[in-house]
Design a protein around this motif. Structure first.
Motif, PDB file in Angstrom:
ATOM      1  N   ALA A 244      -6.013  -0.642 -22.660  1.00 46.71           N
ATOM      2  CA  ALA A 244      -6.160  -0.735 -21.205  1.00 46.71           C
ATOM      3  C   ALA A 244      -5.039  -1.567 -20.597  1.00 46.71           C
ATOM      4  CB  ALA A 244      -7.523  -1.334 -20.850  1.00 46.71           C
ATOM      5  N   ASP A 245      -4.651  -2.627 -21.291  1.00 49.80           N
ATOM      6  CA  ASP A 245      -3.576  -3.485 -20.796  1.00 49.80           C
ATOM      7  C   ASP A 245      -2.250  -2.731 -20.763  1.00 49.80           C
ATOM      8  OD1 ASP A 245      -2.377  -5.853 -19.914  1.00 49.80           O
ATOM      9  OD2 ASP A 245      -1.970  -6.537 -21.945  1.00 49.80           O
ATOM     10  N   ARG A 246      -1.964  -1.977 -21.830  1.00 45.52           N
ATOM     11  CA  ARG A 246      -0.721  -1.207 -21.858  1.00 45.52           C
ATOM     12  C   ARG A 246      -0.718  -0.133 -20.768  1.00 45.52           C
ATOM     13  NH1 ARG A 246      -1.842  -0.899 -27.550  1.00 45.52           N
ATOM     14  NH2 ARG A 246      -0.749  -2.561 -28.688  1.00 45.52           N
ATOM     15  N   ASN A 247      -1.850   0.541 -20.577  1.00 43.59           N
ATOM     16  CA  ASN A 247      -1.937   1.566 -19.530  1.00 43.59           C
ATOM     17  C   ASN A 247      -1.702   0.972 -18.152  1.00 43.59           C
ATOM     18  OD1 ASN A 247      -2.478   3.583 -21.401  1.00 43.59           O
ATOM     19  ND2 ASN A 247      -4.705   3.384 -21.200  1.00 43.59           N
ATOM     20  N   ARG A 248      -2.259  -0.212 -17.947  1.00 43.04           N
ATOM     21  CA  ARG A 248      -2.072  -0.872 -16.656  1.00 43.04           C
ATOM     22  C   ARG A 248      -0.609  -1.248 -16.451  1.00 43.04           C
ATOM     23  NH1 ARG A 248      -4.636  -6.696 -14.754  1.00 43.04           N
ATOM     24  NH2 ARG A 248      -4.056  -6.544 -12.564  1.00 43.04           N
ATOM     25  N   SER A 249       0.036  -1.750 -17.511  1.00 43.56           N
ATOM     26  CA  SER A 249       1.448  -2.116 -17.407  1.00 43.56           C
ATOM     27  C   SER A 249       2.304  -0.900 -17.088  1.00 43.56           C
ATOM     28  CB  SER A 249       1.917  -2.766 -18.712  1.00 43.56           C
ATOM     29  OG  SER A 249       1.239  -3.978 -18.951  1.00 43.56           O
ATOM     30  N   ARG A 250       2.016   0.228 -17.742  1.00 40.83           N
ATOM     31  CA  ARG A 250       2.774   1.453 -17.464  1.00 40.83           C
ATOM     32  C   ARG A 250       2.559   1.907 -16.021  1.00 40.83           C
ATOM     33  NH1 ARG A 250       1.555   2.880 -22.992  1.00 40.83           N
ATOM     34  NH2 ARG A 250      -0.407   3.835 -22.336  1.00 40.83           N
ATOM     35  N   GLN A 251       1.313   1.798 -15.547  1.00 38.41           N
ATOM     36  CA  GLN A 251       1.015   2.202 -14.176  1.00 38.41           C
ATOM     37  C   GLN A 251       1.779   1.338 -13.174  1.00 38.41           C
ATOM     38  OE1 GLN A 251      -3.154   2.111 -13.225  1.00 38.41           O
ATOM     39  NE2 GLN A 251      -2.846   2.646 -11.087  1.00 38.41           N
ATOM     40  N   LEU A 252       1.817   0.036 -13.422  1.00 34.81           N
ATOM     41  CA  LEU A 252       2.559  -0.863 -12.528  1.00 34.81           C
ATOM     42  C   LEU A 252       4.050  -0.545 -12.538  1.00 34.81           C
ATOM     43  CD1 LEU A 252       0.786  -4.268 -13.294  1.00 34.81           C
ATOM     44  CD2 LEU A 252       0.603  -2.903 -11.203  1.00 34.81           C
ATOM     45  N   GLN A 253       4.592  -0.242 -13.720  1.00 35.37           N
ATOM     46  CA  GLN A 253       6.007   0.107 -13.807  1.00 35.37           C
ATOM     47  C   GLN A 253       6.305   1.393 -13.050  1.00 35.37           C
ATOM     48  OE1 GLN A 253       6.740   0.239 -18.012  1.00 35.37           O
ATOM     49  NE2 GLN A 253       6.609  -1.984 -18.272  1.00 35.37           N
ATOM     50  N   ASP A 254       5.389   2.378 -13.166  1.00 38.42           N
ATOM     51  CA  ASP A 254       5.573   3.641 -12.444  1.00 38.42           C
ATOM     52  C   ASP A 254       5.533   3.401 -10.927  1.00 38.42           C
ATOM     53  OD1 ASP A 254       5.742   4.972 -14.828  1.00 38.42           O
ATOM     54  OD2 ASP A 254       3.656   5.680 -14.815  1.00 38.42           O
ATOM     55  N   GLU A 255       4.613   2.537 -10.491  1.00 39.14           N
ATOM     56  CA  GLU A 255       4.521   2.242  -9.056  1.00 39.14           C
ATOM     57  C   GLU A 255       5.767   1.525  -8.559  1.00 39.14           C
ATOM     58  OE1 GLU A 255       0.929   0.016  -8.730  1.00 39.14           O
ATOM     59  OE2 GLU A 255      -0.388   1.764  -8.976  1.00 39.14           O
ATOM     60  N   GLU A 256       6.307   0.607  -9.378  1.00 38.13           N
ATOM     61  CA  GLU A 256       7.518  -0.107  -8.983  1.00 38.13           C
ATOM     62  C   GLU A 256       8.713   0.843  -8.897  1.00 38.13           C
ATOM     63  OE1 GLU A 256       7.822  -3.148 -11.899  1.00 38.13           O
ATOM     64  OE2 GLU A 256       6.239  -4.400 -11.009  1.00 38.13           O
ATOM     65  N   ARG A 257       8.801   1.764  -9.864  1.00 38.75           N
ATOM     66  CA  ARG A 257       9.903   2.743  -9.825  1.00 38.75           C
ATOM     67  C   ARG A 257       9.777   3.648  -8.609  1.00 38.75           C
ATOM     68  NH1 ARG A 257       9.592   2.729 -15.657  1.00 38.75           N
ATOM     69  NH2 ARG A 257       7.925   4.299 -15.583  1.00 38.75           N
ATOM     70  N   ALA A 258       8.538   4.075  -8.317  1.00 38.71           N
ATOM     71  CA  ALA A 258       8.331   4.945  -7.155  1.00 38.71           C
ATOM     72  C   ALA A 258       8.696   4.218  -5.864  1.00 38.71           C
ATOM     73  CB  ALA A 258       6.877   5.401  -7.105  1.00 38.71           C
ATOM     74  N   ALA A 259       8.350   2.946  -5.771  1.00 41.47           N
ATOM     75  CA  ALA A 259       8.688   2.170  -4.589  1.00 41.47           C
ATOM     76  C   ALA A 259      10.192   2.004  -4.467  1.00 41.47           C
ATOM     77  CB  ALA A 259       8.008   0.798  -4.647  1.00 41.47           C
ATOM     78  N   ALA A 260      10.870   1.754  -5.603  1.00 42.09           N
ATOM     79  CA  ALA A 260      12.321   1.622  -5.570  1.00 42.09           C
ATOM     80  C   ALA A 260      12.994   2.932  -5.158  1.00 42.09           C
ATOM     81  CB  ALA A 260      12.831   1.170  -6.942  1.00 42.09           C
ATOM     82  N   ASP A 261      12.477   4.059  -5.651  1.00 38.60           N
ATOM     83  CA  ASP A 261      13.022   5.360  -5.290  1.00 38.60           C
ATOM     84  C   ASP A 261      12.856   5.622  -3.798  1.00 38.60           C
ATOM     85  OD1 ASP A 261      13.720   5.763  -7.901  1.00 38.60           O
ATOM     86  OD2 ASP A 261      11.979   7.030  -8.378  1.00 38.60           O
ATOM     87  N   THR A 262      11.721   5.202  -3.247  1.00 36.42           N
ATOM     88  CA  THR A 262      11.459   5.395  -1.820  1.00 36.42           C
ATOM     89  C   THR A 262      12.441   4.601  -0.974  1.00 36.42           C
ATOM     90  OG1 THR A 262       9.100   5.749  -2.241  1.00 36.42           O
ATOM     91  CG2 THR A 262       9.726   5.149   0.013  1.00 36.42           C
ATOM     92  N   VAL A 263      12.706   3.362  -1.396  1.00 35.04           N
ATOM     93  CA  VAL A 263      13.683   2.541  -0.671  1.00 35.04           C
ATOM     94  C   VAL A 263      15.069   3.146  -0.778  1.00 35.04           C
ATOM     95  CG1 VAL A 263      14.819   0.279  -0.654  1.00 35.04           C
ATOM     96  CG2 VAL A 263      12.337   0.416  -0.975  1.00 35.04           C
ATOM     97  N   GLY A 264      15.418   3.640  -1.978  1.00 32.95           N
ATOM     98  CA  GLY A 264      16.725   4.258  -2.167  1.00 32.95           C
ATOM     99  C   GLY A 264      16.905   5.491  -1.289  1.00 32.95           C
TER     100      GLY A 264
END
Length: 267
Positions: A244-264
């Protein structure tokens, strides 16, 4: 003299230790919740808010630098050498080996066992104690111990600094902590937060009652029962938490990448 048995009453009150005649016949929690007597509580409660705030600040400050952690609950009455105690040691050890700090209520029994396993494995062993009407010492296997006056402050620390709960057999206090965690998960106040019960025989009747009575009468949905994992296998409990911890970490990383892509894209 060495070997003298303590005869005076003793109690921890937050950061303080009081003995003998200075031990009050009530706790801070009792006095906070008591509405009886004269109206001077109207003038005292604002000052209590400052003390409560100080407990939050102390807890946040002490625990902020912890590595990822797991909170282990269980009975203070469990005796050393019993299967439940040995399971607590194994839980503490294996979570430490997996890189997690172990948080307990800091007392004896199952709490001591989990702290002991973490300490003996070279991990971070944390105890969050509470002022009680009867004496209860912080167990000797705690590396970082914090004494709280108020249950609700302590409970916040249990949740805020852990990525999951593992619950060994216990009584009213353990049930309180268990159902508080389940309520937070059910209402999505915390997400990706597994709750694992250790001991299929001990907890089986409770789960049966949830399915037949709570689900059967419409008080909870069938999916709510699925929020709980029950096992006798320490390795499985560790796997549930770490997955569960690893899944949560991956989800947070995906959200951060998506946010960075949106800003870009916006630039």
């Amino acid at each position: 003299m060495f070997g003298m048995k303590k005869t005076r009453p003793e109690r921890r009150q937050g950061a303080s230790l009081v003995r003998g005649a200075l031990v009050s016949d009530s706790t801070h929690d009792q006095r906070l919740l008591d509405r009886r007597g004269p109206a001077d509580w109207l003038h005292m409660d604002p000052w209590r808010v400052m003390r409560i705030q100080a407990e939050f600040v102390e807890g946040f400050g002490q625990l902020a630098e912890l590595p990822q952690a797991v909170t282990v609950f269980g009975s203070a009455r469990t005796k050393e050498g019993t299967p439940e105690y040995e399971m607590g040691i194994e839980l503490g050890r294996k979570f430490s080996e997996a890189g997690y700090a172990v948080i307990t209520g800091g007392g004896p029994g199952c709490m001591e066992a989990a702290n002991r396993g973490a300490r003996e494995a070279g991990g971070v062993s944390v105890g969050l104690g509470i002022e009680l009407p009867f004496e209860q010492q912080m167990n000797e296997y705690v590396d970082l111990g914090i004494e709280f006056r108020y249950f609700f402050v302590r409970k916040t620390m249990f949740v805020k600094y852990a990525c999951g709960f593992v619950t060994l057999p216990g009584g009213f206090g353990t049930m309180d902590e268990l159902f508080e965690a389940l309520t937070l998960v059910q209402t999505r106040k915390v997400t990706s937060f597994p709750v694992v019960l250790m001991g299929t025989e001990y907890w089986g009747g409770l789960l049966d009652w949830m399915r037949t009575t709570l689900v059967g009468s419409g008080k909870i949905s069938p999916a709510d029962v699925d929020l709980i994992y029950v096992t006798d296998d320490v390795d499985e409990a560790v796997r549930i938490i770490t997955d569960a911890d690893r899944n949560r970490s991956r989800q947070l990383q995906d959200e951060e990448r998506a946010a960075a892509d949106t800003v870009g894209d916006a630039q």
